[in-house]
Design an enzyme around this catalytic site. Structure first.
Site, PDB file in Angstrom:
ATOM      1  N   LYS A  13      45.263  42.208  39.414  1.00  0.00           N
ATOM      2  CA  LYS A  13      43.875  42.140  38.931  1.00  0.00           C
ATOM      3  C   LYS A  13      43.810  41.371  37.605  1.00  0.00           C
ATOM      4  O   LYS A  13      44.547  40.413  37.425  1.00  0.00           O
ATOM      5  CB  LYS A  13      43.303  43.556  38.829  1.00  0.00           C
ATOM      6  CG  LYS A  13      43.446  44.327  40.156  1.00  0.00           C
ATOM      7  CD  LYS A  13      42.668  45.608  40.211  1.00  0.00           C
ATOM      8  CE  LYS A  13      42.877  46.275  41.572  1.00  0.00           C
ATOM      9  NZ  LYS A  13      42.084  47.483  41.753  1.00  0.00           N
ATOM     10  N   GLU A  99      36.305  44.534  44.720  1.00  0.00           N
ATOM     11  CA  GLU A  99      35.809  44.197  43.367  1.00  0.00           C
ATOM     12  C   GLU A  99      35.108  42.843  43.373  1.00  0.00           C
ATOM     13  O   GLU A  99      34.144  42.627  42.639  1.00  0.00           O
ATOM     14  CB  GLU A  99      36.974  44.244  42.366  1.00  0.00           C
ATOM     15  CG  GLU A  99      37.379  45.692  42.086  1.00  0.00           C
ATOM     16  CD  GLU A  99      38.838  45.902  41.739  1.00  0.00           C
ATOM     17  OE1 GLU A  99      39.534  44.921  41.416  1.00  0.00           O
ATOM     18  OE2 GLU A  99      39.286  47.064  41.800  1.00  0.00           O
ATOM     19  N   GLU A 169      40.995  49.177  52.185  1.00  0.00           N
ATOM     20  CA  GLU A 169      40.903  49.759  50.854  1.00  0.00           C
ATOM     21  C   GLU A 169      39.571  50.495  50.726  1.00  0.00           C
ATOM     22  O   GLU A 169      38.549  49.877  50.402  1.00  0.00           O
ATOM     23  CB  GLU A 169      40.980  48.663  49.786  1.00  0.00           C
ATOM     24  CG  GLU A 169      42.277  47.901  49.791  1.00  0.00           C
ATOM     25  CD  GLU A 169      42.598  47.325  48.416  1.00  0.00           C
ATOM     26  OE1 GLU A 169      43.706  47.571  47.933  1.00  0.00           O
ATOM     27  OE2 GLU A 169      41.735  46.660  47.816  1.00  0.00           O
ATOM     28  N   GLY A 175      41.536  52.887  42.124  1.00  0.00           N
ATOM     29  CA  GLY A 175      41.574  53.143  40.682  1.00  0.00           C
ATOM     30  C   GLY A 175      41.034  54.510  40.295  1.00  0.00           C
ATOM     31  O   GLY A 175      40.765  54.774  39.126  1.00  0.00           O
TER      32      GLY A 175
HETATM   33  P1  13P Z   1      44.686  51.025  42.692  1.00  0.00           P
HETATM   34  O1  13P Z   1      46.058  51.068  43.318  1.00  0.00           O
HETATM   35  O2  13P Z   1      44.714  50.867  41.198  1.00  0.00           O
HETATM   36  O3  13P Z   1      43.821  52.149  43.174  1.00  0.00           O
HETATM   37  O4  13P Z   1      43.991  49.668  43.226  1.00  0.00           O
HETATM   38  C1  13P Z   1      43.997  49.393  44.577  1.00  0.00           C
HETATM   39  C2  13P Z   1      43.546  48.008  44.787  1.00  0.00           C
HETATM   40  O5  13P Z   1      42.389  47.680  44.562  1.00  0.00           O
HETATM   41  C3  13P Z   1      44.528  47.017  45.236  1.00  0.00           C
HETATM   42  O6  13P Z   1      43.911  45.828  45.622  1.00  0.00           O
END
Ligand code: 13P
Length: 252
Positions: A13, A99, A169, A175
């Site tokens: 990210k 996102e 996801e 997150g």
């Molecule tokens: P997290 O592992 O921080 O929950 O994020 C997942 C994600 O969006 C991977 O693309």
């Protein structure tokens, strides 16, 4: 037992400057040097791709980008093309992350064009789908997945999609520390695989890798990976430290 090689992918990210990304990549390359039968990918920010590509060259770790634009070149300020990612050393590209859908106007239609651009440039698309909490609670999980998969892959033939990776996801698990249970994840993965069967064919449905993403950690990866339709993980937070990510890679 299926023959799909697991893929553990780290989505970094908007974290890490180039020197920081290089350092983590160097640590990771060493920690996973002895791994077998698992594909490993990290996706740093665009500016770190080129320096990180030199670190991961000839290692167990492959490089991916977090986004791309579908045009090859032109007056598109701020964008980056598939060929540019390839020239920076990428083998993979994440497309349609929630996102990007949530904050940057990504739609099923733009995702569709980006998948085409990736395939044309021989990049492996990691196509992200998943429902929000409200959608899950109102019983719409399957219809959301149905629409995202159908529209994202509209106009393709099974033969185009041989390298395709899908990442499930659930937005509510990203997150938040709230991982989907292994049963919830398996149910969604099985459904996505059935959609590939229905929209394409059985061979592609059996070979397509479906990753789970959303609060994957060293402590929960093994039980997720034990499920029959979970072929890997797309990891955010826990991929930022080489030690924890390497423990996810060594999930067995
Ligand atoms: P997290 O592992 O921080 O929950 O994020 C997942 C994600 O969006 C991977 O693309």
């Amino acid at each position: 037992m299926n023959t799909r090689t697991p893929l553990i992918a780290g989505n970094w990210k908007l974290y890490k400057t180039s020197p920081q990304a290089v350092k983590t990549a160097q640590q990771l390359v060493e920690l996973v040097a002895d791994t077998v039968e698992v594909d490993i990918m990290i996706a740093p920010v665009f500016t770190a791709l080129d320096p990180v590509s030199k670190v991961v060259e000839n290692s167990r770790v492959a490089l991916g980008a977090q986004n791309l634009y579908w045009e090859k070149e032109g007056a598109y300020t701020g964008e980056i093309s598939a060929d540019m990612l390839v020239s920076a050393g990428c083998q993979y590209v994440i497309i349609g992350h929630s996102e990007r859908r949530q904050y940057f106007g990504e739609t099923d239609e733009t995702v569709n064009k980006k998948i085409r651009a990736a395939i044309d440039a021989e990049l492996i698309p990691v196509f992200c789908v998943g429902e929000t909490e409200v959608e899950r609670e109102s019983g719409q999980t399957f219809s959301v997945l149905d629409k995202q998969v159908k529209k994202g892959l509209e106009g393709y033939f099974a033969k185009d999609l041989g390298t395709l990776v899908i990442a499930y996801e659930p937005v509510w698990a990203i997150g938040t520390g709230k991982t989907a249970t292994k049963e919830q994840a398996q149910e969604a993965h099985e459904y996505i695989r059935s959609l590939i069967d229905r929209n394409f064919d059985k061979t592609l449905a059996q070979s397509v890798r479906i990753l789970y993403g959303g609060s994957v950690k060293p402590a929960n990866v093994s039980e997720l990976m034990a499920m029959p339709d979970i072929d890997g993980a797309l990891v955010g937070g826990a991929s930022l430290e080489a030690e924890s990510f390497s423990n996810i890679v060594k999930f067995k």
